[in-house]
Design an enzyme around this catalytic site. Structure first.
Site, PDB file in Angstrom:
ATOM      1  N   HIS A  34       0.829  -1.220   0.000  1.00 44.23           N
ATOM      2  CA  HIS A  34       0.000   0.000   0.000  1.00 44.23           C
ATOM      3  C   HIS A  34       0.862   1.268   0.000  1.00 44.23           C
ATOM      4  CE1 HIS A  34      -3.734  -2.237   0.369  1.00 44.23           C
ATOM      5  NE2 HIS A  34      -3.038  -3.057   1.131  1.00 44.23           N
ATOM      6  N   SER A 123      -1.815 -11.102  -8.143  1.00 44.78           N
ATOM      7  CA  SER A 123      -1.872 -10.367  -9.412  1.00 44.78           C
ATOM      8  C   SER A 123      -2.301 -11.191 -10.607  1.00 44.78           C
ATOM      9  CB  SER A 123      -0.517  -9.722  -9.725  1.00 44.78           C
ATOM     10  OG  SER A 123      -0.319  -8.661  -8.880  1.00 44.78           O
ATOM     11  N   SER A 124      -3.312 -12.025 -10.426  1.00 44.74           N
ATOM     12  CA  SER A 124      -3.835 -12.742 -11.588  1.00 44.74           C
ATOM     13  C   SER A 124      -4.371 -11.737 -12.614  1.00 44.74           C
ATOM     14  CB  SER A 124      -4.930 -13.715 -11.172  1.00 44.74           C
ATOM     15  OG  SER A 124      -5.975 -13.031 -10.525  1.00 44.74           O
ATOM     16  N   ASP A 169       1.724  -3.860  -9.535  1.00 40.79           N
ATOM     17  CA  ASP A 169       1.474  -5.201 -10.080  1.00 40.79           C
ATOM     18  C   ASP A 169       1.849  -5.285 -11.550  1.00 40.79           C
ATOM     19  OD1 ASP A 169       0.452  -5.470  -7.596  1.00 40.79           O
ATOM     20  OD2 ASP A 169      -1.642  -5.619  -8.207  1.00 40.79           O
TER      21      ASP A 169
HETATM   22  C1  GLA Z   1      -2.948  -4.417  -4.904  1.00 47.32           C
HETATM   23  C2  GLA Z   1      -2.773  -3.280  -5.905  1.00 47.32           C
HETATM   24  C3  GLA Z   1      -1.351  -2.741  -5.871  1.00 47.32           C
HETATM   25  C4  GLA Z   1      -0.903  -2.423  -4.440  1.00 47.32           C
HETATM   26  C5  GLA Z   1      -1.218  -3.588  -3.511  1.00 47.32           C
HETATM   27  C6  GLA Z   1      -0.941  -3.255  -2.066  1.00 47.32           C
HETATM   28  O1  GLA Z   1      -2.189  -5.514  -5.306  1.00 47.32           O
HETATM   29  O2  GLA Z   1      -3.059  -3.734  -7.206  1.00 47.32           O
HETATM   30  O3  GLA Z   1      -1.257  -1.613  -6.696  1.00 47.32           O
HETATM   31  O4  GLA Z   1      -1.494  -1.241  -3.996  1.00 47.32           O
HETATM   32  O5  GLA Z   1      -2.575  -3.998  -3.617  1.00 47.32           O
HETATM   33  O6  GLA Z   1       0.403  -3.066  -1.867  1.00 47.32           O
END
Ligand code: GLA
Length: 369
Positions: A34, A123-124, A169
């Protein structure tokens, strides 16, 4: 996952030859959670699981999509993308973002296969976007480098799907590799590949509790950060260093805790890079734990099932540290384990967790066949 691979899936569904294939991995963030929408730094790497796409151009403006997961198929016309709140929005988001950026692509037949668990903070969605944009880049010879491609994928998700995410991501999925962590400073866009420590290996355990970035508290957290930044008179929280913690403590609840997480987490990323460069896995493990505590108590993005996974992990003597990874509200933990012990230790933690909670914890990394 389709046993014969995505190319065979494409031929079976569309009964024609494909013209381009591409794939992209999932990612696990080691530390820096975050921070990416607060002008801070992140440190992700890739996981072995991937999303693979195959496509061929059509003579009309239709996009026919078939996936091996979720609702199996969909069809839409380029220029008529409309959110439908399922995985096809990531596909529609990409063609929408390509058009917005002025790239002319044809309609396509498109098959998608993936081994990345969805909704686990791995991150799918970014992998799907990056894989698809890579295939379009090949098909239409688009002049896009990997950073531009990551930005377009990010635009698809933030502009079309409606998750106000940061850039981590898509950058990780587009640029990171398996032997290094990708240090990415979202304020300067500086990127550096930092070798992973050789004494330890990473493991990832999915809690089985699913998150949803659009519906969840993610956008709320983002708004809280904006309010905290405004109250502290900075455009982004990571402009502030640890010396601002006294001022942060005077913010009203919960903005004080939200800002404290972001500012301390940003500092932990720099420390984690130094620990990795020094091969200091003990220190790196401590930073993982501090990051988890901060996410749990200050940022309030963990859930009991994830906290318990971390506790069980820390009872293992081969584990240096463990923490919630990704957007939170469920999802997975990442552990730093003595090299050679990842598979057994992770399997034992997941098994204990399942027995104790009745939940569905599973080992994602290391990948065992
Ligand atoms: C998700 C969001 C990212 C990032 C994370 C937390 O994966 O897609 O951009 O903010 O949460 O670190």
């Amino acid at each position: 996952m389709y046993a014969g691979g995505v190319q065979e899936l494409f031929r079976a569904i569309f009964r024609r030859d494909l013209q381009a294939t591409a794939s992209a991995p999932g990612r696990v963030n080691l530390i820096g959670e975050h921070t990416d929408y607060n002008g801070g730094a992140v440190l992700p790497t890739v996981i072995p699981q991937r999303t693979t796409v195959a496509l061929a151009a059509r003579d009309d403006r239709l996009v026919r999509v078939h996936t091996t997961f979720g609702a199996a198929s969909a069809i839409y016309a380029l220029g008529a993308e409309t959110p439908r709140h399922d995985c096809f929005d990531y596909v529609q988001g990409c063609t929408w973002a390509l058009a917005e950026a002025g790239f002319d692509v044809p309609g396509v037949d498109l098959a998608i296969d993936s081994t990345i668990p969805a909704g686990s903070g791995l991150s799918s969605s970014a992998a799907l976007e990056v894989a698809l944009l890579r295939a379009f880049r090949t098909l239409a010879a688009l002049p896009l480098d990997d950073v531009a491609l990551a930005r377009l994928a990010h635009r698809a998700e933030s502009g079309f799907v409606g998750a106000r995410i940061g850039l981590m991501d898509q950058m990780a999925v587009s640029l990171a590799d398996a032997t290094t962590a990708l240090f990415f400073d979202t304020a300067t866009l500086v990127v550096e590949h930092v070798p992973l420590p050789w004494r330890a290996e990473l493991a990832v355990i999915d809690s089985g509790v699913r998150h949803a970035l659009v519906a969840g508290g993610y956008n709320t957290r983002r708004a809280e950060c904006e309010r905290a930044a405004a109250a502290l008179d900075v455009d982004q929280l990571c402009r502030l260093g640890l010396e601002a913690l006294d001022r942060i403590a005077r913010l009203p609840e919960p903005l004080d805790r939200r800002a404290r997480h972001v500012v301390t987490e940003h500092a932990r990323v720099a420390e984690a890079v130094r620990a990795m460069q020094a091969g200091d896995v003990e220190r790196l493990g401590e930073l993982f734990v501090a990051s988890h505590v901060s996410q749990r108590d200050d940022y309030a993005v963990s859930v009991p099932a994830v906290d318990r996974l971390v506790e069980l992990a820390l009872e293992e003597s081969a584990v240096y540290g463990a923490r919630l990874t990704g957007g939170g509200f469920g999802g997975a933990i990442v552990l730093l384990v003595d090299r050679g012990h990842g598979a057994t230790v992770a399997a034992r933690i997941a098994e204990r967790h399942r027995r104790e909670t009745g939940g569905g914890a599973t080992v994602v990394v290391p990948l065992t066949m």
